[in-house]
Design an enzyme around this catalytic site. Structure first.
Site, short mmCIF file in Angstrom:
data_model
loop_
_atom_site.label_atom_id
_atom_site.label_comp_id
_atom_site.label_asym_id
_atom_site.label_seq_id
_atom_site.Cartn_x
_atom_site.Cartn_y
_atom_site.Cartn_z
N LYS A 87 0.86 -1.19 0.00
CA LYS A 87 0.00 0.00 0.00
C LYS A 87 0.90 1.23 0.00
O LYS A 87 1.76 1.39 0.88
CB LYS A 87 -0.89 -0.03 1.25
CG LYS A 87 -2.14 0.79 1.15
CD LYS A 87 -3.01 0.48 2.35
CE LYS A 87 -4.30 1.25 2.34
NZ LYS A 87 -5.05 1.03 3.59
C1 E4P Z 1 -8.19 2.36 3.49
O1 E4P Z 1 -7.53 1.46 3.09
C2 E4P Z 1 -8.09 2.93 4.85
O2 E4P Z 1 -7.48 1.97 5.68
C3 E4P Z 1 -9.40 3.24 5.49
O3 E4P Z 1 -10.48 2.82 4.70
C4 E4P Z 1 -9.53 4.59 6.06
O4 E4P Z 1 -10.79 4.68 6.67
P1 E4P Z 1 -11.16 5.81 7.74
O5 E4P Z 1 -11.39 7.09 7.00
O6 E4P Z 1 -12.40 5.30 8.39
O7 E4P Z 1 -10.00 5.92 8.69
#
Ligand code: E4P
Length: 218
Positions: A87
């Site tokens: 990622k």
């Molecule tokens: C995406 O991969 C992130 O880990 C995540 O969806 C972020 O979500 P949040 O805005 O609820 O922290």
């Protein structure tokens, strides 16, 4: 539509896996910190534990923000398990790193996507997944679904194979709307996935079926 769970909590991952609908996991540094996972050895052990629970892709995020650092972290992460997807944040060095990983057969998830332009660049660099954060856009009074729709149109116009991984999902309607708009994947909390199952008429109907069965089987 693929369902990923957005957590580093092993119990929640196991519960989603046991439901029989889980296709993968996404994590991020905040989610790892929430579970108290710190230090290289513990981080690697935790990713191994996640990979042992799920059958599908597991996104593991790099911490470095420069090209060389992202490459070296990514190369270490993919050694953990073939399920690992690196990622990478949507920054200039991140785009370069995605191109490197793509050219070397390593799958990537380009994260922190808040505009169609960012999603277009990520696809051109060959990202496997692109993660538009719909909940965080909603939080600032901007319709996150408009972004999903726009990216879908752009990717379909040119046949980009990058999968739209709708992220920052907060509730079941986000999942349903993403499905209507053709997002390839959604990643959300266990609560949002479980909420899809529930309907009061189902509960009322089941109670009636069971009561009628009990009456006629005394
Ligand atoms: C995406 O991969 C992130 O880990 C995540 O969806 C972020 O979500 P949040 O805005 O609820 O922290």
């Amino acid at each position: 539509m693929k369902f990923f769970i957005d957590t580093a909590n092993l119990s929640e991952i196991q519960q989603a896996q046991d439901m029989g609908v889980l296709d993968g996991v996404t994590t991020n540094p905040s989610l790892m910190a929430k579970e108290g996972i710190s230090g290289v050895e513990k981080i690697i052990a935790h990713y191994k534990a996640i990979c042992s629970i799920v059958d599908g892709d597991v996104s593991a995020e790099v911490i470095s923000t420069n090209y060389e650092g992202m490459i070296s972290e990514g190369l270490e992460l993919v050694k953990i398990d073939p399920k690992i997807v690196v990622k990478v944040p949507m920054i200039a060095d991140g785009v370069k790193a995605i191109r490197y990983f793509t050219d070397n057969g390593i799958r990537t998830n380009c994260t922190l996507i808040f505009s169609s332009g960012q999603a277009l660049i990520a696809a051109k660099a060959g990202a496997t997944y692109v993660s538009p954060f719909i909940g965080r856009l909603d939080d600032i009074s901007t319709n996150g679904m408009d972004l999903i729709e726009s990216i879908r149109v752009i990717y379909d116009n040119y046949g980009y194979e990058t999968e739209i991984l709708a992220a920052s999902v907060r509730h079941p309607m986000h999942i349903i709307q993403c499905a209507q708009l053709g997002a390839d994947v959604m990643t959300g909390p266990l609560s949002a996935i479980s909420a899809l199952i529930k309907h009061p008429l189902t509960d009322i109907g089941l109670a009636k079926f069971l009561a009628d069965h009990a009456k006629s089987n005394k």
